[in-house]
Enzyme design. Structure first.
Site, mmCIF file in Angstrom:
data_model
loop_
_atom_site.group_PDB
_atom_site.id
_atom_site.type_symbol
_atom_site.label_atom_id
_atom_site.label_comp_id
_atom_site.label_asym_id
_atom_site.label_seq_id
_atom_site.Cartn_x
_atom_site.Cartn_y
_atom_site.Cartn_z
ATOM 1 C CB VAL C 105 -0.894 0.038 1.259
ATOM 2 C CG1 VAL C 105 -1.668 1.351 1.315
ATOM 3 C CG2 VAL C 105 -1.839 -1.142 1.267
ATOM 4 C CB SER C 106 1.530 3.710 -2.548
ATOM 5 O OG SER C 106 2.129 4.983 -2.681
ATOM 6 C CG ASN C 189 13.013 -19.142 -3.757
ATOM 7 O OD1 ASN C 189 13.438 -19.401 -2.633
ATOM 8 N ND2 ASN C 189 13.743 -18.513 -4.669
ATOM 9 N NE ARG C 200 13.935 -9.862 9.454
ATOM 10 C CZ ARG C 200 14.541 -8.722 9.743
ATOM 11 N NH1 ARG C 200 14.689 -8.319 10.996
ATOM 12 N NH2 ARG C 200 15.055 -7.974 8.774
#
Lengths: 250, 250, 250, 250
Positions: C105-106, C189, C200
């Site tokens: 989202v910009s 991938n 993470r």
């Protein structure tokens, strides 16, 4: 007369990172190695720790990065090598590494009639095996030359002489053997080189590419000891050299 | 007292490719620019054309590569920049470029209570808009400081003081605005920089990142005119600078 | 009225590799999982071992690849996720991973006046800290709305209404906080996803991105158990989830 | 008896992106093509434009992305191909493309004594040239077989029979010609495939790899017409096929 086999790759350093510390940032380090300076500088920026609160020497600082797996920092330094005297099967393995930039001698454009051949390490000291290989690689080059001649005649209608040569050579090369010598310029950052050496200087690597990796490693250990010094080079059972890294992370 | 807004990014060259020509290869070129020498050297290797059969000067040779789209050759040269005085919204756009290496100031580790703010170019010359922005960015930093204090108390049971700080700061940063200043070291090869400048110095780019791209371009045009000289910098309607490349290929 | 904080990311699988075995190659496997079939197929091609000389089941075969570090084979399978309900500081960390494709989202284009905010996990259960954060994030959104209004007036001379909106929003967003919600589609991938989860979902990762990584991992363990099953999810001291891989190679 | 030359590459689609639209997002499109749906979905997320304010059909929407150069959005879709019947010189060119994943038949492991040979397109219809090539490629395979035999004797002291075979084959392969058949699985996203086709289906590409690129293109034009439909395939002067894209951006 015996074929003049190529017995060893030739690896030449072309470029390695230089560094100009920004004059507006107060910072001191204990090394005059430019690549290692850039790495420490970039690492310290992340924590705004230019005052060196832990009192680490540059080599310690970089060792800590490698031990913690903060490898993105060593990507700021890079090295370019000229690699000559390798076979096309070796270069086919090399260019599988996707984090490098390559410029390689093109068999589509270059005349390979006088190309030299690379002796597979396993054929050293076995004159009969060499004779088998020599006889057929010579025949391959002769066939190549004959095919180039025929194809240039076939493409006589093509006006541009360099296009005509290309059309002939790119088809005739099909009979050239894997042993045909090639050369390339190979550029990558230090993280990519660490990965390359880890994979290709290991005892599981193919013998020829292992020689390339060992030669690269020896130069990088001189150029940036804090970044490559953890690799240990030792003799394998068969007398060849292998290397293993001290740090686990990639 | 007015907030000391940052009005411009500061872009400093840290490193650019040097080159040592291999002594065993006979080759001459007309430039003493090391990055351009390396590019020509790598290009000539592909065709074994060190004797320069077309008699091209270095700048012509590189121009020909760019015009033909043989851009892999310019990947052998690279440059590292220190980029300071940019906002976190700008750095968020920058790190979307995947062919670079980055080391950025970490908001998880660094104390941002005194962080400076970057004024969006569109607010220049509008004191009322600046006052709106200043009031809320100041409130954000105050809230940040209070949250850090509360969270350090909350994590009092964590023995390691640096871990405690990290846990507090990485949560408290959530109230910091996009305008908060950041800095990063950014390294990439010349092909990646050409792409970055093409995308981010264009008139369609956001105003702040455009300033970064223009500043990078000006330095690279000095450092490697044959590789970046085709970009033209001009004034946009609004007085800001934009740039466009002369060559189409990426 | 209290801000409606977002408490958890929402991770939705959009796409995962399907596979059509080529009808002209005789080959059997014991799984009907398409991604795992493709991986085994590609691995077996390298050795022309479609007849399965070692008699391995699909999961064993893939486990062997992971144990040996032959990770390029798992790159043939990929997955796309929609990730919603994350903060802009979280997305800034996510997009640093360079082996993925992103569509986000910009803030240059979208109206953020009604944007929701993501509560940092460390503020859960601390109403006073939440009140501090809420007060300032609300003020930020109000400042944003006022700046948009002023800037649209300032750019009244711009004919194109969507360009006018963009110019206003891309400047006004500078006061929005890191907590502002964003969303993205992220494709990569399986090798890239293994690396992402390793980095993470670890206990050293920041709390919010760790939740994303754990949510991704849970879906991938369902979708391709032979490729992600070695990761173990456990409770950290603070009650949150962390994960660690069984295999060392990346 | 004449060598059974391979005359054409065989390209088989193994996998192409499927898509499951998230049930919690209201969105309609006019195509049932899953890869194109995913691309439109990801593109619309950036602008939160699921309500389709411009009323564009899916193919129009994707055409607009391609025309504007917003190519990162098409990266969410990918395709895997099995490529057989190509020469090792062709595969050496193919694997230079760094944005793909590859699994290729290994000459270090596989017995090449019965390997088939790929006829260079330029030798079609020239029985004498074929005879030259056939004679020497047959001699090469015979030399290969003799070398494998000698080397397995030489490595008789190696206990592990599969290691012994590998040591023999990886050295003996040095006499095999470029024409030796290989096969690979190649996976990449649609942006990478567009780049591959642009470079390798062009009239400047080598004849054999051009056939691969054209075969890939034909399949992708069926699978995702909105993404690959702008490429035009035409006959070159020499009767072979070439293709050119309608959109300039990469």
């Amino acid at each position: 007369m015996a074929e003049a086999w190529i017995h060893e790759p030739r690896v030449t350093l072309l470029a390695v990172t230089q560094f100009t510390p920004p004059s507006h940032i107060e910072w001191e380090t204990d090394t005059d190695n430019p690549a290692q300076q850039l790495i420490e500088f970039a690492g310290r920026l992340c924590y705004r720790s230019f005052h060196n609160p832990s009192g680490r020497a540059n080599a310690e600082y970089i060792g800590h990065l490698l031990a913690q797996g903060h490898l993105s920092v060593i990507e700021h330094a890079s090295a370019s090598f000229l690699i000559e005297g390798i076979s096309r099967s070796c270069s086919h393995e090399i260019v599988r590494h996707r984090h490098f930039s390559y410029s390689q001698v093109s068999q589509r454009f270059v005349n390979e009639a006088e190309a030299r051949m690379v002796l597979p390490p396993a054929l050293e000291g076995d004159p009969e095996a060499q004779a088998i290989a020599e006889s057929v690689t010579r025949a391959s080059k002769e066939a190549y030359a004959r095919l180039v001649e025929r194809l240039r005649a076939r493409y006589a209608h093509v006006d541009d002489p360099s296009l005509r040569r290309k059309l002939a050579r790119q088809a005739a090369r099909s009979v050239l053997p894997n042993a045909t010598e090639t050369a390339l310029v190979m550029t990558g950052n230090f993280r990519a080189w660490r990965h390359f050496v880890r994979m290709r200087a290991s005892e599981h690597a193919e013998a020829e590419i292992r020689r390339v990796a060992i030669a690269v490693l020896k130069i990088l250990q001189e150029q940036a000891p804090a970044v490559f010094g953890d690799f240990t080079i030792r003799r394998h059972d068969d007398g060849s050299e292998v290397a293993e890294p001290g740090y686990a992370y990639e």
